[in-house]
Structure formats: structure tokens, C-alpha cells
Scaffold this motif. Structure first.
Motif, PDB file in Angstrom:
ATOM      1  N   GLU A  97      30.402  33.958  12.262  1.00 27.39           N
ATOM      2  CA  GLU A  97      30.821  34.562  11.101  1.00 27.39           C
ATOM      3  C   GLU A  97      30.974  35.936  11.288  1.00 27.39           C
ATOM      4  O   GLU A  97      30.823  37.021  10.752  1.00 27.39           O
ATOM      5  CB  GLU A  97      29.347  34.431  10.405  1.00 27.39           C
ATOM      6  CG  GLU A  97      28.760  33.266   9.788  1.00 27.39           C
ATOM      7  CD  GLU A  97      27.574  33.057   9.207  1.00 27.39           C
ATOM      8  OE1 GLU A  97      26.619  34.021   9.150  1.00 27.39           O
ATOM      9  OE2 GLU A  97      27.269  32.143   8.899  1.00 27.39           O
ATOM     10  N   GLN A 106      24.027  33.758  15.930  1.00 31.64           N
ATOM     11  CA  GLN A 106      24.856  34.108  14.642  1.00 31.64           C
ATOM     12  C   GLN A 106      24.097  35.243  13.822  1.00 31.64           C
ATOM     13  O   GLN A 106      24.858  35.773  13.141  1.00 31.64           O
ATOM     14  CB  GLN A 106      24.650  32.881  13.551  1.00 31.64           C
ATOM     15  CG  GLN A 106      25.402  31.695  14.289  1.00 31.64           C
ATOM     16  CD  GLN A 106      25.407  30.470  13.286  1.00 31.64           C
ATOM     17  OE1 GLN A 106      24.312  29.887  12.995  1.00 31.64           O
ATOM     18  NE2 GLN A 106      26.727  29.910  12.950  1.00 31.64           N
ATOM     19  N   SER A 107      23.140  35.636  14.188  1.00 30.66           N
ATOM     20  CA  SER A 107      22.421  36.729  13.542  1.00 30.66           C
ATOM     21  C   SER A 107      22.983  37.960  13.835  1.00 30.66           C
ATOM     22  O   SER A 107      24.030  38.284  14.568  1.00 30.66           O
ATOM     23  CB  SER A 107      20.647  36.840  13.906  1.00 30.66           C
ATOM     24  OG  SER A 107      20.970  37.245  15.183  1.00 30.66           O
ATOM     25  N   ARG A 108      22.464  39.149  13.236  1.00 29.71           N
ATOM     26  CA  ARG A 108      22.944  40.625  13.333  1.00 29.71           C
ATOM     27  C   ARG A 108      21.914  41.352  14.377  1.00 29.71           C
ATOM     28  O   ARG A 108      22.047  42.601  14.606  1.00 29.71           O
ATOM     29  CB  ARG A 108      23.052  41.132  12.320  1.00 29.71           C
ATOM     30  CG  ARG A 108      24.341  41.000  11.327  1.00 29.71           C
ATOM     31  CD  ARG A 108      25.357  40.351  11.907  1.00 29.71           C
ATOM     32  NE  ARG A 108      26.556  40.381  11.227  1.00 29.71           N
ATOM     33  CZ  ARG A 108      27.377  39.114  11.162  1.00 29.71           C
ATOM     34  NH1 ARG A 108      26.878  38.045  11.493  1.00 29.71           N
ATOM     35  NH2 ARG A 108      28.405  39.279  10.273  1.00 29.71           N
ATOM     36  N   LYS A 109      21.066  40.502  15.205  1.00 28.61           N
ATOM     37  CA  LYS A 109      20.132  40.976  16.068  1.00 28.61           C
ATOM     38  C   LYS A 109      20.990  41.562  17.202  1.00 28.61           C
ATOM     39  O   LYS A 109      21.866  40.993  17.708  1.00 28.61           O
ATOM     40  CB  LYS A 109      19.192  40.153  16.467  1.00 28.61           C
ATOM     41  CG  LYS A 109      18.385  39.458  15.537  1.00 28.61           C
ATOM     42  CD  LYS A 109      17.364  38.506  16.056  1.00 28.61           C
ATOM     43  CE  LYS A 109      16.451  37.765  15.095  1.00 28.61           C
ATOM     44  NZ  LYS A 109      15.618  36.585  15.410  1.00 28.61           N
ATOM     45  N   ASP A 125      20.731  30.362  16.003  1.00 30.16           N
ATOM     46  CA  ASP A 125      20.369  31.336  14.868  1.00 30.16           C
ATOM     47  C   ASP A 125      20.586  32.783  15.508  1.00 30.16           C
ATOM     48  O   ASP A 125      20.916  33.561  14.651  1.00 30.16           O
ATOM     49  CB  ASP A 125      19.115  30.995  14.507  1.00 30.16           C
ATOM     50  CG  ASP A 125      19.083  29.681  13.503  1.00 30.16           C
ATOM     51  OD1 ASP A 125      19.985  29.230  13.140  1.00 30.16           O
ATOM     52  OD2 ASP A 125      17.720  29.357  13.182  1.00 30.16           O
ATOM     53  N   ASP A 126      20.037  32.879  16.650  1.00 35.52           N
ATOM     54  CA  ASP A 126      19.919  34.316  17.187  1.00 35.52           C
ATOM     55  C   ASP A 126      21.411  34.712  17.594  1.00 35.52           C
ATOM     56  O   ASP A 126      21.738  35.912  17.019  1.00 35.52           O
ATOM     57  CB  ASP A 126      19.269  34.265  18.490  1.00 35.52           C
ATOM     58  CG  ASP A 126      17.593  34.274  18.386  1.00 35.52           C
ATOM     59  OD1 ASP A 126      17.123  34.565  17.412  1.00 35.52           O
ATOM     60  OD2 ASP A 126      17.073  33.884  19.272  1.00 35.52           O
TER      61      ASP A 126
END
Length: 344
Positions: free
Chosen positions: A333, A300-303, A297-298
Motif C-alpha cells: 500500500e 503493511q502498517s505505518r510502524k 500486518d507489521d
């Protein structure tokens, strides 16, 4: 390390902490094992049993047992082998992951901090030469363990290990570890890195050093590979017999088969390639998660932070090398152009 508590080293809190060298290793005489990295595991396996274990975070680590043929390797307070595991050599110092950063830590109950000793910080709060040497040693060891964490993902991916309970000697408690459950097939072996394949060979040989007190358990572990070999031979014989029976029918249908169009087969090839590509991407993602200790998740995130940047750069580089940049971009993504920009 024997379920000891670990404290994060803080210049403000530990400014007066005193340390002394402790040549007597009697404090570790009740330790059953210690984690080792892949490089030292191969060397240590010649002298002591090397197995595996799933740690509290769920990842696989390599473990060197502290007994060989029923005898503890610390005798009269001294390590009885030429090579000493890094984590024992660096004790009572270690490292801790804090907010995704690697921080210096230590075992406060260690005898090294009892009595008189030298301070680890100068009057200006700077590390002494001793502490700087400790930090350098920890950094080197941590890099080896980081690589090992990546390699252990291969064992998880192919589900190669099975539990075994080890009674190391009459004074130490039984422990459950993981060992190779059956011979590695050539198909799987070809997909393992050279390091892991060699490690598994060394691991299997080291199991012969398990103590006699554990003879029955060791025998059960060795029985699994033999049973697997017997099963594989029987299956091979059945396959051969079935092939011989089908041979006449095959000859009769060869002409019809040759007249059929091969378009369905060609259409199936992209699906197989896509499956292989997906499996390859999955492995690349698992390796990055293990190395940088981040989640899917990290990624794929925008973090944004240093660890995530390094992890994403690795994903892009390995996906490009595997000719799977578009697939990786879709999973993240992002666009392929974005991933290419990470490689510059």
C-alpha cells in the motif's frame, strides 16, 4: 534443550553471577537432540541423523539427533565426534528475542553456574573478556540460524515433510520429528535454493543412521519414497497410453486447430504471469517475515523501527530484482517511487 528454563541476562540482576568451564558433558547425556543451522547440519549429517521439527513458534528448524545406531554420542562425559553442534558448544549461554531485539540469555540450572567460578561482569559492570567471547560466538551462531530460518520457508512452501516417531534408544523417550516424505520432483527441486537441495540430500542419507530399535519406523519412512516412485511410474505409463489413443483424433483436429485464432491463448498469458508474480512476491514476504521475525500486518502498517526498515528494504530489493516492484508496492500500500526511495 530438554525443556529447560531460560533467563534473560541482566547486569543489574546477574552482577554476581559466576561461571566456570564444564568439560564433562554428562549433563547432556539425557538430551535427545539439539537444533542446528544449515551449515553444520550438512557436515553433521555424515555422522548422525539430521531431521526437522516444528518449534513452538510454528517455524521449521533442523534437528541433530544425539544418538547414532542406538548409541548416545556423549560417552563418559565426552562428545564422541570431531564436530560439536554450536548450541552445545555455547551452552549454557543462548539468546532471546525481547521486544524485537536479540538479548543475551542463559540456562540458570546448568552446572556451569554451580560452585566457584569467574565473574562475568567487572566491578564497573562491564563484560569480562570471557563474556565478550561468549557474545561474539552467539552473534555468529545467531546469524547462521537466521539464514537457516529463511531457507526453511522453502520446505514449508512446498510441503515436503511428514511426521515420524523416533525411538532413539531404550533409555530415551520417543520423539516425533519431520522427514522428507517423498523424492523431490525435478520441478520443485529447480525452485529450491542450492543450499536446501543439498541439505535434503544429506538429510535422506543420514536417516540410515537411525537406530535399529527404530527399524520398523525407519522402514515406513523409506516406504513413502518408494511408493511415490511406483505411483509416478504408473501415472507416466497411463499418460503415455492415453496419449497414444488420442493421437488419431489429434491429427484429425490439427487442421481446424491451426485455423483458429490464437488471441485467447495470448490473453491467458498475462494471467499466468500475474499468478507467477504473486507467488514470487508471497515467497519474498515469507522470507522477510522469517528473517526479521515480523508479521505481514507489521510490514503493511505505518510502524517504524530498525527491524521493519530492514525487512521493507529487503522486500523492495528482492521485488525489484524479480521485476515485481509495482506488485510489491501495491501489496505494501505504497507507491513504487516510495519503494525505490528505500533502495537508495
Amino acid at each position: 534443550m530438554n525443556n529447560q528454563t531460560v533467563d534473560l541476562f541482566s547486569p543489574d540482576h546477574d552482577y554476581d553471577l559466576r561461571f566456570h568451564e564444564e568439560p564433562d558433558l554428562s549433563f547432556a547425556s539425557q538430551w535427545t537432540s539439539v537444533p542446528v543451522h544449515i551449515k553444520e547440519a550438512v557436515e553433521l549429517s555424515q555422522s548422525l541423523p539430521v531431521v526437522f521439527r516444528r518449534n513452538p513458534t510454528g517455524t521449521i528448524e533442523i534437528i541433530a539427533l544425539f544418538t547414532c545406531n542406538g548409541e548416545h554420542l556423549i560417552k563418559k562425559g565426552q562428545w564422541s565426534l570431531k564436530q560439536q553442534p554450536d548450541l552445545l558448544d555455547l551452552y549454557p549461554f543462548t539468546w532471546m528475542l525481547k521486544q524485537r531485539d536479540i538479548k543475551l540469555a542463559y540456562y540458570p540450572q546448568a552446572p556451569h553456574f554451580q560452585g566457584k567460578g569467574q565473574k562475568l561482569l567487572t566491578s564497573k559492570g562491564k563484560p569480562t573478556r570471557k563474556l565478550n567471547d561468549v557474545i561474539k560466538g552467539l552473534d555468529k551462531a545467531q546469524s547462521f540460524f537466521s539464514v537457516t530460518g529463511q531457507r526453511m520457508m522453502e520446505l514449508v512452501r512446498f510441503n515436503l515433510l511428514t511426521p515420524i516417531t523416533v525411538a532413539q534408544n531404550v533409555t530415551l523417550p520417543q520423539e516425533t520429528y519431520l522427514v522428507l516424505k517423498e523424492p523431490v520432483s525435478e520441478e520443485i527441486r529447480s525452485q529450491l535454493s542450492g543450499e536446501v537441495a543439498h541439505l535434503l540430500d544429506c538429510h535422506v542419507k543420514s536417516l540410515a543412521l537411525l537406530p535399529a530399535i527404530n527399524g520398523a519406523l525407519t522402514a515406513s519412512a523409506e516406504a513413502a519414497p518408494k511408493a511415490a516412485e511406483k505411483k509416478a511410474s504408473a501415472k507416466k505409463a497411463e499418460t503415455k497410453e492415453a496419449a497414444e489413443k488420442k493421437a488419431p483424433a489429434k491429427k484429425a483436429s490439427e487442421k481446424k486447430a491451426s485455423e483458429k485464432k490464437t488471441e485467447p491463448v495470448k490473453k491467458a498469458e498475462p494471467k499466468a504471469a500475474a499468478a507467477n508474480s504473486a507467488a514470487g512476491i508471497d515467497g519474498i514476504i515469507d522470507a522477510a517475515c522469517a528473517k526479521f521475525e515480523v508479521s505481514r500486518d507489521d510490514l503493511q502498517s505505518r510502524k517504524r523501527n530498525d527491524l521493519l526498515t530492514q525487512a521493507r528494504n529487503q522486500l523492495a530489493a528482492e521485488a525489484k530484482a524479480a521485476d515485481s516492484l509495482k506488485e510489491m508496492a501495491a501489496w505494501l500500500e505504497r507507491s513504487p517511487a516510495t519503494l525505490n526511495s528505500w533502495l537508495k
